[in-house]
Write a protein that holds these residues in place. Structure first.
Motif, PDB file in Angstrom:
ATOM      1  N   GLU A  98       0.837  -1.203   0.000  1.00  0.00           N
ATOM      2  CA  GLU A  98       0.000   0.000   0.000  1.00  0.00           C
ATOM      3  C   GLU A  98       0.868   1.248   0.000  1.00  0.00           C
ATOM      4  O   GLU A  98       0.502   2.259  -0.610  1.00  0.00           O
ATOM      5  CB  GLU A  98      -0.931  -0.002   1.213  1.00  0.00           C
ATOM      6  CG  GLU A  98      -1.877   1.184   1.280  1.00  0.00           C
ATOM      7  CD  GLU A  98      -2.867   1.256   0.119  1.00  0.00           C
ATOM      8  OE1 GLU A  98      -3.446   2.335  -0.101  1.00  0.00           O
ATOM      9  OE2 GLU A  98      -3.050   0.227  -0.575  1.00  0.00           O
ATOM     10  N   ALA A  99       2.030   1.182   0.652  1.00  0.00           N
ATOM     11  CA  ALA A  99       2.950   2.320   0.619  1.00  0.00           C
ATOM     12  C   ALA A  99       3.377   2.613  -0.818  1.00  0.00           C
ATOM     13  O   ALA A  99       3.477   3.780  -1.222  1.00  0.00           O
ATOM     14  CB  ALA A  99       4.164   2.032   1.490  1.00  0.00           C
ATOM     15  N   TYR A 100       3.624   1.570  -1.589  1.00  0.00           N
ATOM     16  CA  TYR A 100       3.947   1.757  -3.011  1.00  0.00           C
ATOM     17  C   TYR A 100       2.763   2.367  -3.755  1.00  0.00           C
ATOM     18  O   TYR A 100       2.930   3.292  -4.565  1.00  0.00           O
ATOM     19  CB  TYR A 100       4.338   0.420  -3.633  1.00  0.00           C
ATOM     20  CG  TYR A 100       4.483   0.453  -5.135  1.00  0.00           C
ATOM     21  CD1 TYR A 100       5.654   0.888  -5.736  1.00  0.00           C
ATOM     22  CD2 TYR A 100       3.433   0.043  -5.970  1.00  0.00           C
ATOM     23  CE1 TYR A 100       5.790   0.924  -7.114  1.00  0.00           C
ATOM     24  CE2 TYR A 100       3.554   0.070  -7.345  1.00  0.00           C
ATOM     25  CZ  TYR A 100       4.725   0.518  -7.923  1.00  0.00           C
ATOM     26  OH  TYR A 100       4.844   0.565  -9.293  1.00  0.00           O
ATOM     27  N   ASN A 101       1.567   1.874  -3.468  1.00  0.00           N
ATOM     28  CA  ASN A 101       0.384   2.372  -4.174  1.00  0.00           C
ATOM     29  C   ASN A 101       0.143   3.856  -3.935  1.00  0.00           C
ATOM     30  O   ASN A 101      -0.454   4.542  -4.772  1.00  0.00           O
ATOM     31  CB  ASN A 101      -0.855   1.591  -3.741  1.00  0.00           C
ATOM     32  CG  ASN A 101      -0.811   0.137  -4.163  1.00  0.00           C
ATOM     33  OD1 ASN A 101      -0.111  -0.221  -5.110  1.00  0.00           O
ATOM     34  ND2 ASN A 101      -1.549  -0.712  -3.464  1.00  0.00           N
ATOM     35  N   ARG A 102       0.569   4.363  -2.782  1.00  0.00           N
ATOM     36  CA  ARG A 102       0.335   5.774  -2.450  1.00  0.00           C
ATOM     37  C   ARG A 102       1.255   6.722  -3.214  1.00  0.00           C
ATOM     38  O   ARG A 102       1.021   7.929  -3.222  1.00  0.00           O
ATOM     39  CB  ARG A 102       0.529   5.987  -0.944  1.00  0.00           C
ATOM     40  CG  ARG A 102      -0.442   5.222  -0.052  1.00  0.00           C
ATOM     41  CD  ARG A 102      -1.855   5.751  -0.146  1.00  0.00           C
ATOM     42  NE  ARG A 102      -2.751   5.008   0.736  1.00  0.00           N
ATOM     43  CZ  ARG A 102      -3.020   5.346   2.001  1.00  0.00           C
ATOM     44  NH1 ARG A 102      -2.447   6.417   2.527  1.00  0.00           N
ATOM     45  NH2 ARG A 102      -3.840   4.616   2.729  1.00  0.00           N
ATOM     46  N   LEU A 103       2.300   6.198  -3.818  1.00  0.00           N
ATOM     47  CA  LEU A 103       3.230   7.050  -4.551  1.00  0.00           C
ATOM     48  C   LEU A 103       2.624   7.479  -5.888  1.00  0.00           C
ATOM     49  O   LEU A 103       1.775   6.792  -6.454  1.00  0.00           O
ATOM     50  CB  LEU A 103       4.539   6.300  -4.801  1.00  0.00           C
ATOM     51  CG  LEU A 103       5.307   5.830  -3.558  1.00  0.00           C
ATOM     52  CD1 LEU A 103       6.507   4.981  -3.981  1.00  0.00           C
ATOM     53  CD2 LEU A 103       5.738   7.006  -2.711  1.00  0.00           C
ATOM     54  N   SER A 104       3.079   8.607  -6.403  1.00  0.00           N
ATOM     55  CA  SER A 104       2.619   9.068  -7.712  1.00  0.00           C
ATOM     56  C   SER A 104       3.123   8.126  -8.792  1.00  0.00           C
ATOM     57  O   SER A 104       4.170   7.487  -8.631  1.00  0.00           O
ATOM     58  CB  SER A 104       3.132  10.481  -7.990  1.00  0.00           C
ATOM     59  OG  SER A 104       4.550  10.473  -8.136  1.00  0.00           O
ATOM     60  N   PRO A 105       2.399   8.011  -9.907  1.00  0.00           N
ATOM     61  CA  PRO A 105       2.874   7.153 -10.997  1.00  0.00           C
ATOM     62  C   PRO A 105       4.282   7.509 -11.466  1.00  0.00           C
ATOM     63  O   PRO A 105       5.090   6.615 -11.753  1.00  0.00           O
ATOM     64  CB  PRO A 105       1.840   7.378 -12.100  1.00  0.00           C
ATOM     65  CG  PRO A 105       0.587   7.744 -11.361  1.00  0.00           C
ATOM     66  CD  PRO A 105       1.050   8.554 -10.182  1.00  0.00           C
ATOM     67  N   ALA A 106       4.595   8.794 -11.522  1.00  0.00           N
ATOM     68  CA  ALA A 106       5.927   9.204 -11.975  1.00  0.00           C
ATOM     69  C   ALA A 106       7.007   8.720 -11.011  1.00  0.00           C
ATOM     70  O   ALA A 106       8.076   8.277 -11.434  1.00  0.00           O
ATOM     71  CB  ALA A 106       5.986  10.728 -12.113  1.00  0.00           C
ATOM     72  N   PHE A 107       6.718   8.792  -9.715  1.00  0.00           N
ATOM     73  CA  PHE A 107       7.702   8.348  -8.725  1.00  0.00           C
ATOM     74  C   PHE A 107       7.816   6.830  -8.724  1.00  0.00           C
ATOM     75  O   PHE A 107       8.915   6.283  -8.597  1.00  0.00           O
ATOM     76  CB  PHE A 107       7.316   8.866  -7.340  1.00  0.00           C
ATOM     77  CG  PHE A 107       8.464   8.886  -6.374  1.00  0.00           C
ATOM     78  CD1 PHE A 107       9.424   9.881  -6.425  1.00  0.00           C
ATOM     79  CD2 PHE A 107       8.592   7.905  -5.411  1.00  0.00           C
ATOM     80  CE1 PHE A 107      10.488   9.901  -5.542  1.00  0.00           C
ATOM     81  CE2 PHE A 107       9.649   7.907  -4.515  1.00  0.00           C
ATOM     82  CZ  PHE A 107      10.606   8.913  -4.589  1.00  0.00           C
TER      83      PHE A 107
END
Length: 377
Positions: free
Chosen positions: A231-240
């Motif tokens: 979920e931590a990954y999912n919260r990042l922006s697509p660009a990041f």
């Protein structure tokens, strides 16, 4: 039962100075104990006796093991029925602690699961990240039975520095004895015992489905925090997210080995350093998760130190401050907590001040080598 690296070889115990020379630089916060008061654990000096003395830790400096060899891991979660009929029959009570991580289950005995039930357990834990099974008889099994159960999920890992029951190095013990106030020295220089990590991520094939069961606990405190790294990954922006793909980080065992040696502890195996993708993919769910942690990750391959430090600090802080994708597990008598080390991180809490005993055992089956799948926006 899956194999474990239990072949003992006689070698010279590593010299502390040699370890220091070979170590990479980096923080390592170690609160683990390397001894205990035998009289206190036996019920003397005004303390209650340890309930499971055959699980008390031993540290034999003469036990040395060769480097771990690659093995082919079979992921049983792939075979699971996603409706979980064998793991969660109608008689069970299932309570989700948060929407994205953490579940409490009552009404099923892990020790009686069929292979189909174990397959479902691996998948359910991968989906829920950490699951607390209450009212279990697991601690009353023989150690051989516990190891047979855990070996279904992978090759048993032998920890390089932790205490283990006599004759069973595959059992990793978490033990703070009755009357132990040594943590006071730690807090003289630190403000918090929180130390986020994924277990032994420095190994070439770190653990997957992992088990921790309790024998003794303080009246209050000693909980364990977990964070959902997917979920931590999912919260990042697509660009990041896209920028992180393709990057690898080094994970080091040297600092842990040094800390043990400098405290008079043991080092069973020469410390290693391995590279893993910063974003790893779970082989069952296909989820992508952040796979760096401040205890064992040291730098990002190909970046300059300042660049690596900034990026790693952001990821560490993102995981640590993400209270809306974390869960806090409270220990109860008979609890077995199962989590997936590939998609979570965790931290024990040392917050009780009455020097009561906290005693647990961990089964740490190893899994596949971390891998990455291409970014898909």
């Amino acid at each position: 039962m899956a194999p474990s690296a239990v072949e003992t070889e006689t070698t010279t115990v590593p010299n502390i100075g040699t370890l220091k020379l070979n170590a990479t630089t980096g923080p390592y916060k170690e609160i683990a104990t390397t001894k205990f008061d035998k009289d206190a654990e036996a019920g003397l000096k005004g303390h209650k006796a340890a309930k499971y003395p055959h699980y008390l830790p031993t540290w034999n400096p003469n036990d040395k093991y060769p480097p771990l060899q690659p093995f082919e891991h079979y992921e049983h979660g792939k075979d699971a029925d996603p409706s979980f009929p064998n793991l969660l029959p109608e008689s069970t009570t299932v309570t989700h602690l948060t929407p994205t991580i953490g579940t409490e289950v009552k009404g099923i005995q892990l020790s009686t699961l069929s292979d189909a039930g174990k397959d479902e357990l691996a998948r359910f834990v991968a989906e829920r990240k950490v699951v607390a099974f209450r009212d279990q008889d697991f601690r009353d099994l023989s150690i051989e039975q516990a190891l047979e159960f855990g070996g279904y999920f992978g090759r048993h890992h032998i920890h390089p520095t932790s205490g283990a029951p006599e004759g069973y190095p595959e059992i990793h013990l978490v033990h703070r004895g009755a009357g132990d106030n040594s943590v006071d020295k730690f807090f003289a220089n630190r403000t918090s015992s929180v130390a986020w990590h994924s277990d032994v991520s420095y190994e070439a094939q770190p653990p997957g489905t992992t088990f921790l069961y309790i024998f003794d606990k303080p009246e209050s405190g000693g909980d364990t925090l977990f964070v959902n790294a997917a979920e931590a990954y999912n919260r990042l922006s697509p660009a990041f997210q896209e920028r992180l793909h393709g990057l690898k980080a080094t994970h080091s065992a040297h600092e842990q080995a040094n800390a043990s040696a400098l405290r008079g502890g043991i080092v069973r195996r020469e410390p290693v350093i391995h590279e893993h993708p910063i974003i790893r993919t779970h082989p069952v769910t296909g989820e992508k998760a952040i796979y760096v942690n401040p205890q064992f990750t040291r730098d990002i391959v190909g970046l300059k130190k300042e660049e690596s430090d900034v990026l790693l600090k952001f990821l560490y802080d993102h995981l640590a401050y993400g209270a809306d994708f974390q869960a806090r597990v409270k220990w109860e008598e008979g609890t077995v907590v199962v989590w997936d080390n590939r998609v979570t991180q965790h931290s024990a809490l040392i917050d009780w001040k009455n020097a009561q005993r906290r005693h647990l055992a961990r089964l740490t089956p190893q899994a596949e080598r971390p891998f990455e799948t291409p970014y898909k926006g």
